[in-house]
Design an enzyme around this catalytic site. Structure first.
Site, PDB file in Angstrom:
ATOM      1  N   ASP B 524       0.874  -1.174   0.000  1.00 15.96           N
ATOM      2  CA  ASP B 524       0.000   0.000   0.000  1.00 15.96           C
ATOM      3  C   ASP B 524       0.917   1.232   0.000  1.00 15.96           C
ATOM      4  O   ASP B 524       2.130   1.105   0.182  1.00 15.96           O
ATOM      5  CB  ASP B 524      -0.858  -0.047   1.276  1.00 15.96           C
ATOM      6  CG  ASP B 524      -2.042   0.894   1.207  1.00 15.96           C
ATOM      7  OD1 ASP B 524      -2.248   1.541   0.163  1.00 15.96           O
ATOM      8  OD2 ASP B 524      -2.780   0.980   2.214  1.00 15.96           O
ATOM      9  N   GLU B 527       2.734   5.036  -3.913  1.00 17.19           N
ATOM     10  CA  GLU B 527       2.692   6.043  -4.991  1.00 17.19           C
ATOM     11  C   GLU B 527       4.006   6.799  -5.158  1.00 17.19           C
ATOM     12  O   GLU B 527       4.298   7.143  -6.300  1.00 17.19           O
ATOM     13  CB  GLU B 527       1.540   7.015  -4.716  1.00 17.19           C
ATOM     14  CG  GLU B 527       0.170   6.374  -4.819  1.00 17.19           C
ATOM     15  CD  GLU B 527      -0.173   5.463  -3.640  1.00 17.19           C
ATOM     16  OE1 GLU B 527       0.384   5.687  -2.546  1.00 17.19           O
ATOM     17  OE2 GLU B 527      -0.982   4.541  -3.807  1.00 17.19           O
ATOM     18  N   ASP B 600      -8.798   3.719  -1.955  1.00 20.42           N
ATOM     19  CA  ASP B 600      -9.722   4.067  -0.871  1.00 20.42           C
ATOM     20  C   ASP B 600     -11.019   4.656  -1.406  1.00 20.42           C
ATOM     21  O   ASP B 600     -11.232   5.867  -1.382  1.00 20.42           O
ATOM     22  CB  ASP B 600      -9.042   5.057   0.077  1.00 20.42           C
ATOM     23  CG  ASP B 600      -7.810   4.444   0.730  1.00 20.42           C
ATOM     24  OD1 ASP B 600      -7.637   3.211   0.610  1.00 20.42           O
ATOM     25  OD2 ASP B 600      -7.034   5.171   1.340  1.00 20.42           O
TER      26      ASP B 600
END
Lengths: 540, 934
Positions: B524, B527, B600
């Site tokens: 997770d 990015e 999300d």
């Protein structure tokens, strides 16, 4: 085809290992009491949808949607597999668990395709279960007795309270009358005194000033405190609106503010969006600050707090200010109660005596004698003061009794005993405190207090207590806690859990949770367990 | 935590947080992210007018099998007085065109390394697979022709049997055209918007720094952006460019009717509470666009570049005043591509159909990995399952409610203070035992491992990484220090192969304490998310391996991290265990390393609806194994929404329920008996279809085709499907229509093609090429089996897919108008890489003339073998009128009974009407046989 072969081998070997009392192969997975249903040549699906032949029973192919034809295989998803579990309780499994390589029945009968070998553990497991159950029953028996006693006590106490209440109400009336009379008299005296004073005025002005001041203070004493409280509330509101104003400023100019922050602060700030952690902390500090930290507290109050609730909370916290930390906490209110019980018993004689004194006094003080008899005037004042105090404490008592009795105290009023008590348990760094009919809080250290909820009601036919509307959660509900009652010989708070964020679950073990019906159920269960005892085994 | 904040700031911060708290519930922080106007290269490129580019192709020739040229400014002999002379470039640019098998053209434009540029521009490594390089066609011939009205010639080279590539010299333009009709398919620089900012040495007094929200980007190399226009001819719409929460057919972002829109942004960002309809960039980026025209003619364009990219889809009439004329007989969609850095490394895909384009794209970037079988089943996740007891309870409840699941997930809280690959010793004191308990039921566990490393010298990963200098550096050369879950953190420089290799070793059982073979990984925040960085990410001037600036690499950071993790799991299992790694960030090629999810999302109906085009777009871009959080991550779904989400999610390639830690618990049994049953049924449908899904996964693994496909991928000539992104295909045999509104009474579904469709659960027939208004049922969403297909199923549900291995199959044959049907079944061991050596069963089932035949699709030269004892227990015929009482099985000449039976085996699902069923044929799944109805 190979599977079919496997299956028959498995079934054959099963047959060999089973004693004569075991069900025949085609009756695999069928409860003994149901066997007759399957004895016919053509059998109906239980849902009536269709029929199947005896050959189709347990042939590992699903014909009935409801699984009637495959009680002993996994072919029908809705089928149920019955394990006899001799030595323990029989159970019924989902067909999904038949021949899945995992032993589910303690007798291992659900795994017969040869892929796994399951040991028969029913006797050990059964014995363990029976012993456990026996212990539970023993506890229940004792608990039920205690409960009965407590119910009786509670009933008695309630009727006592009710009696006291009606007496108090009657006396309130007479006291009220008396106070009024005394008041009239006092005022007359004071008027007269005033006149006299006026005459003396020139002689001793400063002296009069002092007296006047004193009077004002005394007369409006109660009101005064109210006003000041009002002021405080006003202040709080002002503060809140001010802070709201500042909020908007910040929000409008967020970018600039971010630039003013350190890198770490920005990091924390952004993280808090997902976690709400610090926002949560702020609120917690807020509720913690209820213990009168003044301005800080008002700043941090949950912005959408119900003012009524807050007021209640404020009131309550003043009572609970100094609680000790033992696991059962009697509130100061309870001491008051004992005091009052004494008061009630003697109230009539006391009242009569007082009335006599007052009447005498009223009669004896001469109206027009001048200068006034200072002694008499003081006496009137003193009497007035005393009866006012008596009246107000009677009223206070009335309202506290009314408050108590208006609660749902259970079918037999059994929860009366929990009224005014608090129960605590420490878990990790938190202390959880449950006060039935009042509130539930979580304390971290001395100053950090989070409101988990205020008393709402009993739930699940008096087997659980619900406290709701606690401190708000970031992006979530307001906190709440459900306290399940479990049978125990002592009343104590055991587990506290937070299964869902901000929704707590606790267990209060108490004799009040030991219900007779449940005891009978357990006894029935034990009886059944013992019936299943296989021959050749003895409990001893 | 709060106590650590500096004293004087505290009151202010509290106020700020309070104000934040009141806002957060509503939307994303638009101001925190740059729009095009705040992004200088985007603002500049977007404001240019057609005809801006003055470059021409010079010295065009064939060399080393490539068509090469130099781009130079057009000489201006008679420059008019006062006309501005904009010299676009100071030094010639190198251009090369390479042609690859299957209709793929690769265009590269870069600075000339022999002309001493200040720095080598970044080319994204390890995205183009090595097998692709081997498919290059060695060009030896170029022909020239002069197009009508041109003064300079054009060079033409072979592209494929139907197409050729044309390099027009002046003005410089490159396009693909049909060989015979000469009509264009896709072109670059037709509007002469091409621009290439060469690296320069800073002049005295020049201001190169960029500032945004208190962050300064020193931009040591100055502006270096590239932009150009790409046109798709005959296109009705364009699709692609994940990841955006937007429609499948990309809406115009500039030109008439689209004046206020931002371009589609490709910049991997951790966006808090993203909107369900926005061109704004999300967690991943794939600069691939696919254009579809009438009769299904398809082309594609992919720009391999990992810097920030902005792409405009231009509305018709955007260039009304440009004066440039393009071939006017062809309908066209123009697009504008802008990137902050890198080079032009662009691929043109000539189609001709949608499947061909996806296949061409995945020839370049790799085919999707074959997942382990368990990973195709249902996953149960929540932030967070708090402790071992919680895990045990949740696991037990699934059994208690007879709901299958395969994987239990642990989010960040399971770690010791967000030090990944460690365990919270209080909450998870016995991680191995816990995993073994799950494994005993055939279940797996996934833990999260994020790229931010807590800066704590007592943390072994940090200690080693900092000692070895394995972190990304800030612009001053120190280890970059950002804030994330653990607090002060540094980030592994995964661009470096050495760092990746080191990191992948950390997944070894000896290194990752408390891990067992049934544990897999979730990446997770890759990015990367940096809470106190610009746009919640890493500064663009941060430095990577080889002096690469973060701006050049940004969109591929998560890709390399995912790669390292995935490789780690392969290493861990000695190359014998297929990895499973879910990643949030992605880039072109991510499909080779695992699955992704759409981040999300929010528990509302709009996000449920948006999940379909998002997953479809990912699938078109190679990432076939993807899904959205079932139930919605933020917020609390109403039970009805949750149920609908499960019903839809059961058809997502990646089927996982997940929830934010502040939401109410929402495991399937928490919403009353009725809803528990509905959710169980939805999950059962997935488990029933697992053999079909796994077969489609294998198809994807070999061809690159998505699992979940737009209708137009299967019916490219049916224009009624072009705007449909609410229904989708699973493989080629199944059509699914979601229900996206509360208390829906009816649901409309368009069924494409000429043939019939059969309701998946009731068997009812529906005509094709029609929109059907159906009653919206509580217990399912509409799903149909296409006539002419055969779907393999397993009708026995278990605790997990693991226990289903030996369970028998059902074949559902849906007959078409010629009473025929076909389908496939792929089976392997579900775990290892043995299938690469041929250890699998692959059957084709063909039904025609009343006879079902099982054919072997495995190649003869298999090095390895896979066998199975499983049988087919039931054959269902849809569209077959009852009549035959028996079926004859060959070899063996065994007769079996034909009768009527239920279509699905769950009360309430499906209908009570019975269908023709061949009872207990007990056909071995790995053998040749025929079954003839007699």
């Amino acid at each position: 085809m190979k599977v079919a072969f496997f299956l028959s081998i498995a079934i054959l070997s099963l047959l060999a290992s089973w004693s004569s009392s075991s069900p025949s192969v085609s009756f695999l997975g069928i409860a003994p009491q149901d066997e007759n249903y399957f004895r016919k040549e053509t059998i109906k699906c239980r849902n009536g949808s269709r029929k199947f032949t005896k050959a189709q029973l347990n042939d590992d192919f699903c014909d009935c949607l409801d699984g009637t034809d495959e009680p002993g295989t996994s072919a029908c998803p809705e089928g149920k597999f019955y394990c006899r579990n001799v030595g323990h309780l029989p159970t019924s499994l989902y067909s999904s668990m038949v021949n899945d390589g995992i032993c589910d029945c303690c007798d291992g009968s659900d795994e017969y395709d040869g892929k796994v070998k399951c040991r028969n553990t029913c006797w050990e497991a059964g014995k363990k279960a029976r012993d456990k159950l026996q212990k539970l029953i023993d506890m229940y028996r004792e608990g039920v007795t205690i409960r009965k006693r407590e119910v009786e006590q509670a009933k008695e106490a309630i009727s006592k309270d009710k009696a006291e209440l009606s007496v108090l109400k009657a006396e309130e009336k007479s006291l009220d009358k008396l106070v009024n009379q005394l008041k009239v008299r006092k005022e007359q005296i004071e008027k007269a005194e005033g006149k006299e004073q006026l005459e003396k005025d020139n002689e001793d002005r400063s002296n009069a000033d002092v007296e006047e001041n004193f009077e004002t203070t005394e007369a409006s004493g109660k009101e005064d405190s109210l006003t000041s409280e009002d002021d405080v509330i006003g202040l709080v509101e002002q503060d809140e609106s001010k802070s709201e104003h500042e909020d908007t400023n910040v929000a409008e100019d967020g970018s600039e503010s971010i630039e003013d922050m350190s890198k770490e602060e920005i990091g924390r700030l952004v993280a808090s969006r997902w976690t709400g952690e610090r926002t949560g902390q702020v609120e917690e500090t807020g509720s913690g600050a209820d213990s009168n930290e003044g301005k800080d507290g008002s700043l941090n109050k949950p912005s959408d707090g119900d003012s009524k609730t807050n007021a209640y909370d404020h009131h309550q916290s003043s009572i609970t200010d100094d609680l000790d930390s033992s696991s059962v906490v009697h509130e100061p209110g309870l001491d008051k109660q004992t005091q009052f019980l004494g008061f009630t018993i003697h109230i009539q004689s006391w009242l009569r005596k007082m009335q006599d004194v007052s009447q005498n006094l009223l009669r004896s003080v001469s109206w027009f004698s001048s200068p006034l008899d200072n002694l008499d005037a003081d006496k009137i004042r003193e009497e007035y003061k005393e009866s006012t105090a008596r009246l107000s404490s009677a009223q206070e008592r009335i309202s506290s009794l009314t408050e108590k009795l208006k609660h749902d105290l259970g079918v037999d009023g059994e929860f009366y005993t929990l009224y005014g008590q608090c129960f605590e348990t420490k878990q990790d760094k938190y202390v959880y405190k449950i006060c039935p009919f009042k509130e539930a809080v979580q304390e971290e250290g001395q100053y950090h207090k989070t409101q988990l909820g205020y008393w709402e009601k009993f739930e699940e036919s008096y087997s659980a207590m619900l406290f709701s509307n606690g401190a708000g959660c970031w992006n979530g509900p307001r906190r709440s806690i459900k306290v399940k009652l479990r049978c125990g010989l002592k009343t104590e708070l055991t587990d506290v859990d937070e299964p869902s964020r901000c929704e707590y679950l606790a267990v209060l073990s108490t004799p009040l949770g030991c219900l007779d019906g449940k005891l009978k159920e357990l006894e029935g269960k034990l009886e059944m367990l013992q019936k299943e005892k296989p021959e050749g085994h003895d409990e001893l | 935590m709060a106590s650590r904040i500096g004293g004087c700031r505290r009151p202010f911060l509290l106020l700020f947080l309070l104000s934040l708290a009141s806002q957060t519930a509503f939307s994303w922080k638009k101001d925190e992210f740059r729009n095009c106007n705040q992004t200088p290269f985007c603002k500049r490129a977007r404001s240019r007018k057609p005809g801006y580019c003055t470059l021409i192709a010079d010295q065009v020739s064939i060399s080393d099998g490539l068509l090469t040229a130099k781009l130079i400014p057009r000489p201006i002999p008679n420059q008019a007085e006062g006309e501005e002379d904009h010299q676009q470039i100071a030094k010639p640019l190198l251009l090369s065109v390479a042609i690859y098998q299957g209709g793929i053209l690769r265009l590269k434009i870069d600075e000339d390394p022999t002309l001493d540029p200040p720095k080598t521009r970044f080319q994204v490594p390890e995205v183009v697979v090595s097998e692709f390089d081997e498919t290059m066609l060695w060009l030896s011939r170029v022909s020239t022709e002069t197009l009508d009205g041109d003064s300079a010639p054009s060079s033409v080279v072979y592209l494929s049997d139907g197409y050729e590539a044309v390099l027009r010299h002046d003005p410089f333009e490159l396009y693909v055209r049909d060989k015979s009709s000469k009509s264009r398919l896709v072109s670059l620089n037709s509007h002469q918007l091409f621009d290439f900012e060469e690296l320069r040495v800073k002049n005295e007094g020049e201001e190169w720094e960029e500032r945004f929200k208190g962050h300064t980007d020193i931009r040591p190399y100055g502006p270096q952006s590239i932009s150009f226009d790409v046109s798709f001819y005959g296109a009705e719409f364009v699709s692609g460019l994940p990841e955006h929460a937007t429609s499948l057919a990309l809406k115009p972002t500039k030109g008439p009717g689209a004046d206020d829109s931002e371009p589609y942004r490709l910049f991997n960002l951790d966006v808090f509470e993203y909107l369900h309809e926005s061109p704004f960039g999300l967690y991943g980026s794939i600069p691939l666009m696919i254009a579809l025209g009438k009769s299904g003619k398809t082309s594609g364009f992919f720009w391999l570049n990992s810097a920030e990219m902005q792409i405009d889809v231009l509305a018709e009439g955007w260039n009304a005043d440009s004066g440039l004329s393009l071939p006017s007989d062809q309908k066209r969609i123009d697009t504008l591509w802008m990137s902050e850095a890198g080079i032009v490394d662009a691929f043109f895909f000539a189609g001709a159909g949608p499947k061909d384009v996806v296949s061409q794209y995945t020839a370049v970037t790799g085919k999707p990995a074959m997942p382990q079988h368990f990973a195709t089943a249902y996953h149960q996740c929540r932030w967070n399952y708090r402790d071992e007891e919680d895990v045990e309870n949740v696991d037990a409840k699934f059994d208690e409610h007879d709901i299958p699941y395969d994987v239990l997930w642990l989010d960040i809280e399971h770690t010791d203070g967000k030090r990944y690959m460690t365990w919270d010793s209080v909450m998870f004191p016995h991680p191995e035992e816990m995993q073994k308990k799950l494994a005993a039921k055939g279940r797996h566990m996934v833990t999260i491992v994020d790229p931010h490393i807590k800066r704590d010298d007592n943390y072994y990963i940090h200690k080693e990484a900092s000692e070895k200098g394995y972190y990304v550096k800030d612009s001053s050369g120190k280890d970059f220090d950002g804030w994330c879950w653990p607090g002060s953190s540094s980030y592994l420089d995964v661009l470096s192969p050495e760092v990746r290799s080191w990191f992948s070793d950390k997944f070894g059982f000896d290194s990752y304490k408390g891990s067992t073979p049934s544990l897999y990984i979730w990446n997770d925040m890759n990015e990367p998310s940096v809470f106190n960085g610009p746009e919640i990410s890493m500064p663009r001037d941060a430095l990577h391996f080889g002096g690469v600036e973060h701006r050049e690499l940004h969109n591929a950071y998560g890709y390399f991290y995912h790669m390292a993790t995935s490789n780690g799991l392969v290493k861990r299992g000695d190359g014998k265990d297929r990895p499973f790694v879910l990643s949030r960030a992605f880039f072109a090629g991510t499909q080779r390393f695992g699955s992704v999810w759409t981040g999300d999302n929010t528990a509302d109906w709009d996000h449920l609806r948006a999940s379909v085009p998002m997953i479809l777009t990912l699938g078109l871009s190679g990432i076939s194994f993807s899904g959205a959080d079932v139930g919605g991550f933020f917020g609390n779904p109403e039970p009805e929404l949750l149920v609908r989400w499960y019903q839809l999610g059961a058809f997502y390639p990646f089927f996982r329920a997940h929830a934010h830690q502040d939401t109410k618990r929402r495991e399937p049994w928490l919403f009353g008996e009725r809803n528990t049953k509905l959710i169980r049924q939805a999950i059962h449908v997935r488990y029933m279809l697992l053999p079909y899904f796994y077969t489609v996964f294998r198809e994807s693994n070999t061809t690159g085709l998505p699992i979940m496909r737009p209708l137009w991928m299967e019916f490219p000539s049916d224009e009624a499907t072009f705007n449909n992104d609410e229904a989708f295909m699973v493989g080629s045999s199944l059509l699914v229509q979601g229900i996206y509104t509360e208390r829906a009474k009816h649901v409309s579904v368009y069924l494409p093609g000429k043939e019939l469709w059969y309701d998946l659960l009731s068997g009812s027939q529906y005509k094709g090429s029609q929109t059907h208004k159906l009653v919206a049922l509580e217990d399912r969403i509409p799903a149909f089996q296409r006539a002419g297909t055969i779907i393999p199923r397993k009708d026995r549900y278990r605790r997990s897919s693991t226990q289903m291995v030996n369970d028998p199959y059902t074949l559902v044959i849906a007959l078409n108008s010629s009473r025929a049907a076909e389908g496939e079944l792929y089976i392997d061991d579900g775990k290892s890489f043995e299938f690469l050596q041929g250890a699998y069963i692959h059957r084709r089932f063909v039904f025609s003339n009343g006879k079902l035949t099982s054919l072997d699709l495995t190649p003869n030269n298999k090095k390895s073998k896979f066998t199975s004892q499983t049988v087919i227990e039931r054959i269902i015929l849809l569209g077959y009128s009852p009549g035959p009482k028996n079926a004859l099985i060959k070899p063996g000449n065994e007769k079996v009974e034909v009768g009527l039976g239920p279509l699905v085996f769950e009360t309430g699902l499906g209908s009570s009407s019975l269908v023709v069923t061949i009872r207990k044929p007990s056909l071995p799944v790995d053998k040749d046989w025929t079954v003839e109805l007699v």
